[in-house]
Write a protein that holds these residues in place. Structure first.
Motif, PDB file in Angstrom:
ATOM      1  N   LYS A  97       0.822  -1.206   0.000  1.00  0.00           N
ATOM      2  CA  LYS A  97       0.000   0.000   0.000  1.00  0.00           C
ATOM      3  C   LYS A  97       0.858   1.258   0.000  1.00  0.00           C
ATOM      4  O   LYS A  97       0.599   2.204  -0.731  1.00  0.00           O
ATOM      5  N   ARG A 100       2.497   1.711  -3.412  1.00  0.00           N
ATOM      6  CA  ARG A 100       1.551   2.217  -4.420  1.00  0.00           C
ATOM      7  C   ARG A 100       1.111   3.640  -4.093  1.00  0.00           C
ATOM      8  O   ARG A 100       0.881   4.446  -4.976  1.00  0.00           O
ATOM      9  N   GLY A 101       0.970   3.904  -2.804  1.00  0.00           N
ATOM     10  CA  GLY A 101       0.576   5.241  -2.393  1.00  0.00           C
ATOM     11  C   GLY A 101       1.586   6.288  -2.816  1.00  0.00           C
ATOM     12  O   GLY A 101       1.247   7.434  -3.078  1.00  0.00           O
ATOM     13  N   LEU A 124      -4.969  -7.821  -3.709  1.00  0.00           N
ATOM     14  CA  LEU A 124      -5.323  -7.414  -5.063  1.00  0.00           C
ATOM     15  C   LEU A 124      -5.874  -5.998  -5.060  1.00  0.00           C
ATOM     16  O   LEU A 124      -5.606  -5.216  -5.953  1.00  0.00           O
ATOM     17  N   ASN A 125      -6.634  -5.688  -4.028  1.00  0.00           N
ATOM     18  CA  ASN A 125      -7.176  -4.344  -3.949  1.00  0.00           C
ATOM     19  C   ASN A 125      -6.124  -3.315  -3.580  1.00  0.00           C
ATOM     20  O   ASN A 125      -6.315  -2.126  -3.762  1.00  0.00           O
ATOM     21  N   SER A 126      -5.048  -3.795  -3.024  1.00  0.00           N
ATOM     22  CA  SER A 126      -3.996  -2.858  -2.639  1.00  0.00           C
ATOM     23  C   SER A 126      -3.027  -2.590  -3.768  1.00  0.00           C
ATOM     24  O   SER A 126      -2.061  -1.863  -3.603  1.00  0.00           O
TER      25      SER A 126
ATOM     26  N   TRP B  28      -4.857   3.194 -28.659  1.00  0.00           N
ATOM     27  CA  TRP B  28      -4.028   2.961 -27.499  1.00  0.00           C
ATOM     28  C   TRP B  28      -4.019   4.201 -26.631  1.00  0.00           C
ATOM     29  O   TRP B  28      -3.617   5.274 -27.057  1.00  0.00           O
ATOM     30  N   THR B 142      -4.371   8.274  -4.612  1.00  0.00           N
ATOM     31  CA  THR B 142      -3.504   8.031  -5.770  1.00  0.00           C
ATOM     32  C   THR B 142      -3.481   6.556  -6.136  1.00  0.00           C
ATOM     33  O   THR B 142      -3.594   6.179  -7.305  1.00  0.00           O
ATOM     34  N   ALA B 143      -3.355   5.752  -5.093  1.00  0.00           N
ATOM     35  CA  ALA B 143      -3.265   4.316  -5.344  1.00  0.00           C
ATOM     36  C   ALA B 143      -4.515   3.789  -6.030  1.00  0.00           C
ATOM     37  O   ALA B 143      -4.455   3.035  -7.005  1.00  0.00           O
ATOM     38  N   LEU B 146      -4.752   4.984  -9.598  1.00  0.00           N
ATOM     39  CA  LEU B 146      -3.829   4.213 -10.425  1.00  0.00           C
ATOM     40  C   LEU B 146      -4.394   2.838 -10.752  1.00  0.00           C
ATOM     41  O   LEU B 146      -4.385   2.390 -11.898  1.00  0.00           O
ATOM     42  N   ARG B 150      -5.510   1.806 -14.342  1.00  0.00           N
ATOM     43  CA  ARG B 150      -4.723   0.741 -14.956  1.00  0.00           C
ATOM     44  C   ARG B 150      -5.639  -0.355 -15.458  1.00  0.00           C
ATOM     45  O   ARG B 150      -5.434  -0.942 -16.506  1.00  0.00           O
ATOM     46  N   GLN B 206      -8.327 -13.366 -11.222  1.00  0.00           N
ATOM     47  CA  GLN B 206      -8.393 -12.123 -11.978  1.00  0.00           C
ATOM     48  C   GLN B 206      -9.822 -11.802 -12.377  1.00  0.00           C
ATOM     49  O   GLN B 206     -10.234 -10.648 -12.377  1.00  0.00           O
ATOM     50  N   GLU B 209     -11.546 -10.538  -9.440  1.00  0.00           N
ATOM     51  CA  GLU B 209     -11.140  -9.161  -9.169  1.00  0.00           C
ATOM     52  C   GLU B 209     -11.935  -8.198 -10.038  1.00  0.00           C
ATOM     53  O   GLU B 209     -12.374  -7.148  -9.591  1.00  0.00           O
ATOM     54  N   ALA B 213     -14.978  -5.448  -7.534  1.00  0.00           N
ATOM     55  CA  ALA B 213     -13.934  -4.454  -7.382  1.00  0.00           C
ATOM     56  C   ALA B 213     -13.856  -3.957  -5.956  1.00  0.00           C
ATOM     57  O   ALA B 213     -12.998  -3.182  -5.620  1.00  0.00           O
TER      58      ALA B 213
END
Lengths: 253, 253
Positions: A97, A100-101, A124-126, B28, B142-143, B146, B150, B206, B209, B213
DNA sequence: ATAAAGCTGACAGGCACCTGAAAGAGGTCC
DNA sequence: GGACCTCTTTCAGGTGCCTGTCAGCTTTAT
């Protein structure tokens, strides 16, 4: 170097004294090797993973704590991180975390014990990219590393070509003389162990090690059986036996 | 995933020596920075978020009501939406529902107060991609940004063609052999996760995931069930099972 | 020739996966 | 409000693939 192979920026010829006639195309993000950070405190597992990854021609840094691992992550640029969740000085999730933070984007694969499902989901969420449940076999590790690293590079092909054989680790698919062949898990693991070092001799013990999660014992000729099954599926001429020594994946017999 | 970003259709044929038989017609989205819409009426929090996000090199539009926020969403193309649920002129959930109902696909992260758990759950069902509970720290924001972006970017976006199958992510439509097929929400989510990487192996984890979410745990074979339903609707031959590994959307089996 | 090493067909059991059914949650229409 | 309807999730029974093992055979070395 093999002069017969057409030059292309993505092709990397194998370092070898023999002219071995295989090539690796665009493995690992177009580069030959990755710098991998392994954060894992279990000695047995750590060694096995380190050796396996190093055998695939990657540089491995092995740290055993959140503290040292975090420091390495902060100071060095890695291509991939293998992260155990349960570490002596804290949870890997916190490290992830934090990383990524701070905007870290390096792909991370989580190594988790069987009973930590909620941790996994949290992982996975992190911001983890994939996970492996221990005990895992080393072939599986290769596949996941390839898949993750490919996802990041946006570069599609992960391919080892040996004669008529094409091995795509990320897709877990093999073609022999143009025909697609699907392999079972164990079959794949054996082939992967052989393909890790094409044209080098791989001993039965090494294959067993890659095949079975650390520690579990095997008491029969399983490796022979799987070599046999592979030959049946791929064609007789791709795997050579070296009596008393091991097997070799390669072109000529 | 964001159809708003200027389309420059280019055809990327499948990589390789393996003929993978699928085609991706897409653009892309390689841009590092996003245009972000922030809908939040708390001045302090709004400023903090705006500044933090802007510092990350993203363009931020800050609206304080459902009314103005909805107008911005309708007229401008955003890469990401940060949506407070409790707004002076209504609930953010209604806005979200309306937006999704009109086919909007921009990723949305919900900002919710601690005591609004039921709202949050409603939020997930309404098509949000992630949520943050106030007060959150900005690194966490931010995490999540991202992670969400992503999930959306760097992937084939508009139309995936695999044999007789056409999957249009923007329109959320699938046709098999020319016939349009209607999918439920979860069915679509599973197919979408598979279509994100045609011919690559997608693990159950996956897919989960992609499906959940929000970290809610799943304890049954839901993924299997939805794969089964998809096969029933799309035809048996489009989704391959790789025992112990995952699933693959592709041509041949 | 003999022993050692390796090959491979067969088989039983396990386990991953498949799928129909059913219950519950939500939404919609009257 | 009540009667439908769809979607989601769970469960349980069934199925087939994968696996490890072994026995008997073939190959190789001495």
């Amino acid at each position: 170097m093999n002069p017969a192979i057409a030059p292309s920026p993505l092709e990397i010829s194998a370092p070898s004294l023999l002219d071995t006639g295989y090539k690796v195309i665009s493995r690992w993000d177009g580069a030959a090797s990755l710098r991998v950070l392994l954060i894992e405190d279990d000695a047995t597992l750590g060694e096995a993973v380190r050796d396996h990854v190093a055998a695939g021609d990657h540089a491995v840094d092995w740290m055993k704590t959140i503290d040292t691992g975090g420091a390495a992550l902060a100071t060095t640029s890695y291509g991939l991180v293998l992260l155990d969740l349960r570490l002596p000085d804290g949870s890997g999730i916190d490290l992830l975390k934090k990383f990524r933070g701070q905007g870290g984007t390096t792909p991370v694969i989580i190594l988790t014990a069987h009973d930590q499902i909620s941790d996994r989901i949290e992982g996975l969420n992190s911001g983890a990219d994939d996970y492996l449940v221990k005990p895992f076999n080393l072939g599986e590790l290769t596949a996941r590393m390839l898949a993750v690293s490919r996802r990041y590079s946006g570069r599609p092909v992960t391919l080892v070509k040996i004669g008529e054989l094409e091995i795509d680790a990320a897709d877990r698919r093999v073609t022999a003389s143009g025909e697609t062949i699907t392999l079972s898990g164990r079959e794949w693991a054996v082939l992967d162990a052989l393909a890790a070092r094409p044209n080098a001799v791989v001993s039965k013990a090494q294959i067993e090690e890659a095949l079975y999660a650390f520690g579990s014992e095997i008491e029969s000729n399983t490796v022979e059986v799987y070599v046999s099954r592979l030959r049946k599926k791929l064609g007789r001429d791709h795997i050579a036996t070296l009596r008393g020594i091991g097997y070799r994946l390669g072109r000529e017999q």
